[in-house]
Scaffold this active site. Structure first.
Site, PDB file in Angstrom:
ATOM      1  N   ASP A 158      12.785  25.890 -32.163  1.00 24.43           N
ATOM      2  CA  ASP A 158      13.982  26.215 -32.928  1.00 24.43           C
ATOM      3  C   ASP A 158      13.629  26.077 -34.409  1.00 24.43           C
ATOM      4  O   ASP A 158      12.616  25.448 -34.750  1.00 24.43           O
ATOM      5  CB  ASP A 158      15.095  25.244 -32.530  1.00 24.43           C
ATOM      6  CG  ASP A 158      16.313  25.353 -33.419  1.00 24.43           C
ATOM      7  OD1 ASP A 158      16.766  26.476 -33.647  1.00 24.43           O
ATOM      8  OD2 ASP A 158      16.788  24.301 -33.883  1.00 24.43           O
ATOM      9  N   ASP A 205      21.206  24.536 -28.878  1.00 26.45           N
ATOM     10  CA  ASP A 205      19.899  24.547 -28.202  1.00 26.45           C
ATOM     11  C   ASP A 205      19.969  24.000 -26.786  1.00 26.45           C
ATOM     12  O   ASP A 205      18.996  24.117 -26.034  1.00 26.45           O
ATOM     13  CB  ASP A 205      18.881  23.718 -29.002  1.00 26.45           C
ATOM     14  CG  ASP A 205      18.597  24.308 -30.372  1.00 26.45           C
ATOM     15  OD1 ASP A 205      18.562  25.545 -30.477  1.00 26.45           O
ATOM     16  OD2 ASP A 205      18.416  23.527 -31.323  1.00 26.45           O
ATOM     17  N   CYS A 240       3.362   1.640   2.837  1.00 25.00           N
ATOM     18  CA  CYS A 240       4.601   0.865   2.654  1.00 25.00           C
ATOM     19  C   CYS A 240       5.609   1.656   1.810  1.00 25.00           C
ATOM     20  O   CYS A 240       6.807   1.678   2.106  1.00 25.00           O
ATOM     21  CB  CYS A 240       4.312  -0.459   1.953  1.00 25.00           C
ATOM     22  SG  CYS A 240       3.112  -1.508   2.784  1.00 25.00           S
ATOM     23  N   CYS A 244      43.152 -16.330 -13.266  1.00 23.16           N
ATOM     24  CA  CYS A 244      42.041 -16.014 -14.167  1.00 23.16           C
ATOM     25  C   CYS A 244      40.725 -15.980 -13.389  1.00 23.16           C
ATOM     26  O   CYS A 244      39.882 -15.094 -13.588  1.00 23.16           O
ATOM     27  CB  CYS A 244      41.930 -17.043 -15.284  1.00 23.16           C
ATOM     28  SG  CYS A 244      43.365 -17.137 -16.350  1.00 23.16           S
ATOM     29  N   ASP A 289      17.135  20.887 -31.383  1.00 23.71           N
ATOM     30  CA  ASP A 289      17.879  19.682 -31.771  1.00 23.71           C
ATOM     31  C   ASP A 289      19.387  19.841 -31.763  1.00 23.71           C
ATOM     32  O   ASP A 289      20.105  18.851 -31.814  1.00 23.71           O
ATOM     33  CB  ASP A 289      17.450  19.240 -33.179  1.00 23.71           C
ATOM     34  CG  ASP A 289      18.061  20.132 -34.260  1.00 23.71           C
ATOM     35  OD1 ASP A 289      18.035  21.372 -34.086  1.00 23.71           O
ATOM     36  OD2 ASP A 289      18.566  19.589 -35.255  1.00 23.71           O
ATOM     37  N   CYS A 304       0.837  -1.201   0.000  1.00 25.60           N
ATOM     38  CA  CYS A 304       0.000   0.000   0.000  1.00 25.60           C
ATOM     39  C   CYS A 304       0.867   1.244   0.000  1.00 25.60           C
ATOM     40  O   CYS A 304       2.103   1.158   0.054  1.00 25.60           O
ATOM     41  CB  CYS A 304      -0.930   0.006   1.206  1.00 25.60           C
ATOM     42  SG  CYS A 304      -0.065   0.117   2.792  1.00 25.60           S
TER      43      CYS A 304
END
Length: 833
Positions: free
Chosen positions: A506, A706, A19, A86, A702, A16
């Site tokens: 833009d 910007d 919690c 290793c 983009d 709930c």
């Protein structure tokens, strides 16, 4: 100061909103944690913490709070293990992966068993870590990846709840029929008393109810009472208290009725048993519905392939995806999915990128073109070099962005958290007052009335619906947005976007394609395009100017050779091509050389009015053509701007282009405000001015220039075809690069927030209205006294309602269909940014 990192943990025991709050507070209290967000819908925690914080600190805090992190394990097959050193290096590589608890590498079997916190990493990441250390590894075939394990845990939970509901229902049915059937049909009650006996019927109900509570309902007590003893009661505590009260009173009535006031002895076994059945049924329905909220993530994960053909010494070898490294050469056959991001080195084909970009038309791919993991190859074969693997691929980053957005906590959730912090203790207090009031002032048998009302209050006041109201809508909404090509990198943008009053755009790469192309080539009498264009393009081959590249691209291959190319600063250029002298430049170059441009002057003037800059070409001293190279407006731009206006939004353009050109474009597109000739820093100032004039602003861009504006705006929206810098600075990313995606983002935002408000109104309204009814305030007025069983049914249905309402967002349709571009026409704008 240590660097900050983020880890995702899968939690157990969340039931709930209370919690969620306690788990968040437990994590936030750990020294080194900067932020912790817990999501009830998918039972995960996103934790931002300092890089040197040990994982054990987080798992211990969660375990102490009663919500332990889910742990899982996987097996890896490892190659090239030849000695103990290793093994040590492989184990160190595994233990260095965030989320790993233990890693044991076996030299004899060439394998590793890795124990880790679910959600924090994956089998693929673990295999990749060992491979990077020099020991190629892959997840064993019988092992499931992280998403499959999560799905399996969810399916197991659903099946377990289903079995519990079935068992509890079968055991409860006789209890319900004996007790409630006798109330509804008095003849049945008389038959039971005469043939079974009242005391025997009590004993039978006692046995069956005890099995229900101690069997299918046991979790309510094993979780509820410890939470209550920690002074952190949750929903399980409410159910445990309510059913224990009903069951305990029934025990006394059955075995020691003399302890109770005369006339008050009665049994409520059916209430305790039915409460357990109905709540388990609600949890079963809830678990099934939760499984559908993560459908978008599962679809994205399903795009990943388990293996690919890696070219080793020119021969294709089937290789697991975890073993593929950057610069590996990979072969993709027709119809196969691209395994990792890469660059084509040979072959030609069309690739369906719709699942990534949303664009339905397959894209041509040949040598030098990029390919993206998860996309589908067409009819041709492709060999490509891997450029990004693992979590660096575009697909993996998309999945990560969607997961982070789905786990986000919106500002509106703050109100829910503050209320639910005290909700369960308040409910217990209300239940205690209800029992006291009925016992002191209620009619006989007062104790029975007090018990019924008190238990009803405890059971009906479930905070589940409150806790699920926001996260389920976020999960479904952001998932649906991802399917529409809109990625919310930051979850709070989902709420902020619906408050936007103006969309600032833009120009180059956003409104326009960002790729200049030849738009006008009008020849003077006696000249043809076929004859003049190759000569002009040949003269421009040595130039890197965007206009020159557009002319060369328009002319195609097999151009004649140019010689004596001379740039004339401020005017244009001069060159010798195929024995002819060419002059290419502005009208002032023609005037300087004494060349009459004649009727082409009118054409040039028309181009200038359209916001384009005309260029002229002369051959051997005679005017040959007027030329315009422009950056076309993107398909869908006009439709998107019209949609913004239809939604009551203002539209502005912020550009580094000159004011005259910007004004022409704005007037043609119907843009309301223009801020032209802006440097990157000036774009930020322009945004602030627009925000002061109009209210909340979303900025769409983009380019690298910007990025400051994207970071400053209330909501920064990056075109997915733009630069990585712009995408990192943005709150929302459009995968297709189409402005119609902004309209879809606005649509998803508004629909999701509307859905959240509906859920919250229901969740809070449900409790505000029904808690007094359960307490019996209407009874003195002739109203009903709610039974605990009905209270349990209402409580279970409240959570199911919230989840079902959230799932409606899966049917959300794009605001503008993909093919709705009939009103879009190409506008030519000078590329000046």
């Amino acid at each position: 100061m240590s660097d900050t990192t983020q880890i995702t943990l899968q939690l157990s025991g969340l039931s709930c909103a209370s919690c969620v709050g306690r788990a968040e507070r437990a994590l936030a209290a750990v020294d080194g944690v900067t932020q912790a967000t817990v999501n009830l819908a998918n039972a995960t925690a996103q934790v931002d913490h300092t890089a040197d914080l040990p994982l054990s600190a987080l798992t211990s805090a969660l375990a102490d709070a009663g919500y332990p992190a889910v742990e899982t394990q996987t097996s890896l097959q490892i190659e090239n293990l030849s000695c103990a050193s290793c093994v040590g290096r492989a184990e160190r590589a595994l233990n260095a992966v965030p989320g790993v608890i233990t890693a044991n590498v076996n030299l004899a079997s060439q394998s590793a068993e890795v124990h880790f916190v679910a959600g924090s990493t994956s089998g693929g990441d673990l295999a990749r870590a060992v491979t990077t250390a020099g020991y190629p590894a892959h997840v064993r075939n019988h092992e499931m990846d992280e998403q499959a394990q999560t799905d399996q845990r969810r399916d197991d939970e659903i099946q377990q709840l289903g079995r519990q509901v079935l068992l509890a229902g079968v055991l409860t049915l006789p209890v319900f029929l004996i007790e409630m059937g006798g109330h509804v049909v008095p003849a049945l009650h008389h038959w039971i008393v005469a043939n079974v006996g009242q005391q025997n019927s009590y004993l039978l109900q006692f046995v069956l109810t005890t099995v229900v509570l101690m069997g299918p309902g046991r979790a309510f007590y094993t979780k509820g009472f410890p939470a209550l003893f920690r002074a952190a009661p949750d929903m399980n505590s409410l159910v445990a208290l309510g059913t224990t009260a009903a069951y305990g009173f029934s025990l006394v009535s059955t075995f020691a009725p003399g302890l109770l006031p005369a006339g008050s002895a009665n049994v409520y076994y059916e209430a305790a048993a039915v409460i357990v059945v109905l709540i388990l049924l609600g949890r079963w329905l809830e678990a099934r519905a939760k499984g559908r909220t993560g459908a978008a993530i599962r679809k994205l994960v399903g795009l990943q392939v388990p293996s690919a053909l890696v070219l080793i010494d020119g021969e294709p070898v089937e290789t697991s995806i975890e073993q593929i490294s950057v610069n590996d050469l990979i072969r993709t056959r027709p119809g196969e999915r691209i395994a990792v991001d890469g660059e084509v080195i040979s072959g030609r084909s069309y690739v369906d990128e719709s699942m990534i970009t949303g664009e339905p038309v397959p894209v041509s791919k040949s040598t030098g073109d990029p390919v993206t993991a998860g996309t589908v190859n067409g009819n041709g074969g492709l060999d490509y070099r891997a450029t990004r693997v693992g979590r660096d691929t575009v697909l993996a980053q998309i999945i990560q962005m969607v997961e982070q957005a789905q786990g986000a906590k919106l500002p509106v959730q703050g109100l829910v958290d503050r209320i639910t912090l005290w909700f369960v203790p308040a409910v217990i207090a209300v239940a205690a007052l209800t029992i006291l009031a009925w016992f002191l002032f209620g009619p006989d048998p007062a104790l029975s009335f007090a018990l019924v009302a008190g238990v009803s209050v405890l059971i009906i006041a479930c905070p589940c619906a409150m806790g699920l109201a926001t996260p389920t809508s976020i999960m479904v909404g952001t998932g649906r947005a991802a399917e529409m090509g809109v990625l919310f990198r930051k979850g709070d943008a989902l709420q902020q976007l619906q408050e936007v009053k103006l969309v600032a755009l833009d120009k180059t790469g956003t409104l326009t394609l960002g790729q200049p192309s030849l738009t006008t080539f009008t020849c003077a009498p006696g000249f043809t395009r076929e004859a003049v264009l190759p000569l002009v393009a040949a003269a421009e081959t040595k130039s890197e100017h965007p206009i020159a590249r557009a002319l060369v691209a328009a002319a195609g291959p097999d151009l004649p050779q140019a010689s004596d190319v001379e740039a004339i600063p401020g005017y244009g250029l001069q060159a010798e091509v195929a024995g002819k002298t060419l002059l290419i430049g502005a009208d002032r170059l023609m005037q300087r050389e004494g060349i009459d441009i004649g009727d082409l002057a009118q054409t040039g003037a028309t181009l200038a009015k359209r916001g384009e800059t005309p260029l002229y070409a002369a051959i051997d001293g005679k005017i040959a053509a007027v030329i315009a190279v422009a950056d076309p407006i993107k398909q869908g731009t006009r439709t998107a701007i019209k949609a913004f206006h239809d939604q009551g939004l203002k539209v502005a353009m912020i550009t580094g282009d000159n004011a005259a050109t910007a004004s022409v474009i704005a007037a043609d597109l119907g843009i309301d405000a223009v801020k032209a000739e802006c440097l990157p820093a000036q774009k930020v100032e322009a945004l602030k001015q627009l925000e002061a004039e109009h209210g909340a602003v979303a900025f769409v861009g983009d380019g690298i220039n910007d990025a400051p504006a994207l970071a400053t705006a209330g909501v920064g929206i990056a075109i997915g075809t733009g630069t990585d810098v712009a995408i990192e600075a943005a709150d929302v990313v459009l995968m297709s690069g189409d402005l119609r995606g902004v309209v879809n983002a606005l649509t998803v935002s508004r629909a999701t927030m509307r859905n959240i408000r509906q859920n919250l109104v229901w969740a809070f309204g449900y409790n505000v209205l029904l808690i007094p009814v359960a307490a019996g305030v209407l009874y003195p007025l002739g109203g009903p006294l709610l039974s605990p069983a009905l209270a349990a049914g209402a409580m279970a249905l409240s959570s199911v309602f919230v989840l079902t309402n959230a799932l409606r967002l899966r049917r959300l349709r794009p605001a503008i269909p993909e093919n709705q571009t009939a009103t879009d026409t190409v506008l030519h704008a000078t590329p000046a940014e």
